[in-house]
Design an enzyme around this catalytic site. Structure first.
Site, PDB file in Angstrom:
ATOM      1  N   HIS A  37       0.847  -1.200   0.000  1.00  0.00           N
ATOM      2  CA  HIS A  37       0.000   0.000   0.000  1.00  0.00           C
ATOM      3  C   HIS A  37       0.881   1.249   0.000  1.00  0.00           C
ATOM      4  CE1 HIS A  37      -2.718  -2.913   2.297  1.00  0.00           C
ATOM      5  NE2 HIS A  37      -3.480  -2.550   1.288  1.00  0.00           N
ATOM      6  N   GLN A  61     -18.128  -6.323  -1.444  1.00  0.00           N
ATOM      7  CA  GLN A  61     -17.253  -7.167  -2.253  1.00  0.00           C
ATOM      8  C   GLN A  61     -16.902  -8.502  -1.597  1.00  0.00           C
ATOM      9  OE1 GLN A  61     -14.162  -4.016  -2.235  1.00  0.00           O
ATOM     10  NE2 GLN A  61     -12.691  -5.684  -2.025  1.00  0.00           N
ATOM     11  N   GLY A 147      -2.748  -1.528  -7.431  1.00  0.00           N
ATOM     12  CA  GLY A 147      -1.623  -2.463  -7.414  1.00  0.00           C
ATOM     13  C   GLY A 147      -1.793  -3.592  -8.427  1.00  0.00           C
ATOM     14  N   GLN A 153      -8.584  -6.807 -10.857  1.00  0.00           N
ATOM     15  CA  GLN A 153      -9.248  -5.603 -10.323  1.00  0.00           C
ATOM     16  C   GLN A 153      -8.771  -4.357 -11.073  1.00  0.00           C
ATOM     17  OE1 GLN A 153      -9.886  -4.883  -5.979  1.00  0.00           O
ATOM     18  NE2 GLN A 153      -8.085  -3.621  -6.177  1.00  0.00           N
ATOM     19  N   SER A 185       0.392  -8.962   1.441  1.00  0.00           N
ATOM     20  CA  SER A 185      -1.068  -8.944   1.451  1.00  0.00           C
ATOM     21  C   SER A 185      -1.523  -8.801   2.900  1.00  0.00           C
ATOM     22  CB  SER A 185      -1.604 -10.263   0.874  1.00  0.00           C
ATOM     23  OG  SER A 185      -2.950 -10.452   1.266  1.00  0.00           O
ATOM     24  N   SER A 186      -2.607  -8.064   3.110  1.00  0.00           N
ATOM     25  CA  SER A 186      -3.135  -7.940   4.474  1.00  0.00           C
ATOM     26  C   SER A 186      -3.524  -9.309   5.015  1.00  0.00           C
ATOM     27  CB  SER A 186      -4.357  -7.023   4.495  1.00  0.00           C
ATOM     28  OG  SER A 186      -4.029  -5.784   3.903  1.00  0.00           O
ATOM     29  N   ARG A 187      -3.874 -10.230   4.103  1.00  0.00           N
ATOM     30  CA  ARG A 187      -4.319 -11.564   4.528  1.00  0.00           C
ATOM     31  C   ARG A 187      -3.163 -12.467   4.957  1.00  0.00           C
ATOM     32  NH1 ARG A 187      -8.607 -10.774   0.397  1.00  0.00           N
ATOM     33  NH2 ARG A 187     -10.585 -10.847   1.519  1.00  0.00           N
TER      34      ARG A 187
END
Ligand code: AMP
Length: 284
Positions: A37, A61, A147, A153, A185-187
């Site tokens: 980010h 989403q 990104g 996306q 990744s946030s995940r």
């Protein structure tokens, strides 16, 4: 850094900047920020006078069985990271106000959402396109930063911006990775230590795919079979998809031609965590 939760007040503030011919760059996020980010924000800072970042975990989403509730959130930590980047404006709308109880308008991008993640996550891209359309109407940025990590996306939103005449340029920022290759990744916080190690198979497989193409492989069926074989060596992985598609249309490719730009895209589960990654290859 100024923080806004109200769309109307933010719009008014930004209109004043625009009257003074200030360039506005916009980075939409779901928060739990990482270096990926921040790279988008740095690009936006470089080329704009005012940088707006939004943090909004968009309920539209997420599918009913997906991780909307568990999605990691830490706005305090995010705010200090944003201040470290000298972000000008943070927009944190509240879901109940952003989507009123009568909300019933959606944006659908038809063809680009048929394959890859679109097939596995029905309604996902409609949710993404709808929220970004709303955010663009509030922020009205000169440039939108997205990104490559979420390449589909990026393509879907670029198409939407074009089709619906938003006066915004779209810029794609390359994937930021950990030193060992894992795409940020946030995940990633969901991963156990072992899953985290096994997840390296994604970037390694993509790298191998790129090498195969550079060395002259052109038959995508054969390339995909070699890559799937490599992925399946990781014991904890459950492959969702591995595709080679045209980078523009996202249509599956059969034979690679010399002027093609191909995207190798993977989605896979490690335990309950679904990760995605991709690489763009110019077929010379
Ligand atoms: P998210 O918060 O996951 O919705 O992501 C917000 C934006 O950051 C999207 O445009 C993502 O594609 C981008 N992004 C997320 N991870 C990365 C990464 N590792 N490298 C570059 N951009 C990223």
């Amino acid at each position: 850094m100024k923080v806004f939760a109200d769309s109307k007040i933010l719009r008014k503030t930004l209109q004043a900047f625009k009257k003074k011919n200030k360039k506005v760059g916009f980075v939409p996020t779901m928060g739990y920020l990482h270096q990926g980010h921040l790279q988008l924000i740095r690009q936006a800072k470089k080329h704009n006078d005012v940088v707006v970042v939004s943090i909004f975990v968009n309920p539209l989403q997420f599918g009913p069985k997906e991780d909307f509730k568990q999605y990691p959130r830490n706005v305090g930590r995010d705010q200090s990271l944003l201040m470290g980047e000298k972000t000008d404006i943070l927009f944190t709308p509240e879901a109940k106000k952003f989507y009123s109880s009568e909300f019933q308008s959606f944006v659908t991008v038809r063809h680009l959402t048929q394959g890859l993640c679109g097939r596995r996550r029905p309604g996902h891209f409609e949710g993404v396109a709808t929220v970004v359309a709303k955010l663009l109407n509030v922020v009205m940025p000169d440039t939108l930063y997205l990104g490559q990590k979420d390449y589909q996306q990026y393509r879907v939103l670029s198409q939407m911006v074009h089709d619906l005449d938003f006066e915004t340029k779209v810029v794609m920022v390359p994937i930021v990775r950990e030193k060992d290759g894992l795409a940020l990744s946030s995940r990633n916080v969901y991963l156990s230590q072992t899953e985290r190690l096994e997840a390296l198979v994604l970037s390694r497989t993509l790298c191998y795919g790129e090498t195969l193409i550079r060395k002259g492989a052109r038959d995508t069926k054969k390339i995909k079979s070699d890559l799937r074989h490599m992925i399946k060596k990781a014991s904890l992985v459950r492959l969702d998809y591995l595709e080679i598609v045209d980078a523009e249309t996202l249509q599956p490719m059969v034979k690679l031609g010399s002027s093609d730009k191909a995207l190798i895209a993977i989605a896979a589960y490690f335990g309950k965590t679904r990760l995605i990654d991709n690489v763009l290859v110019d077929v010379a």
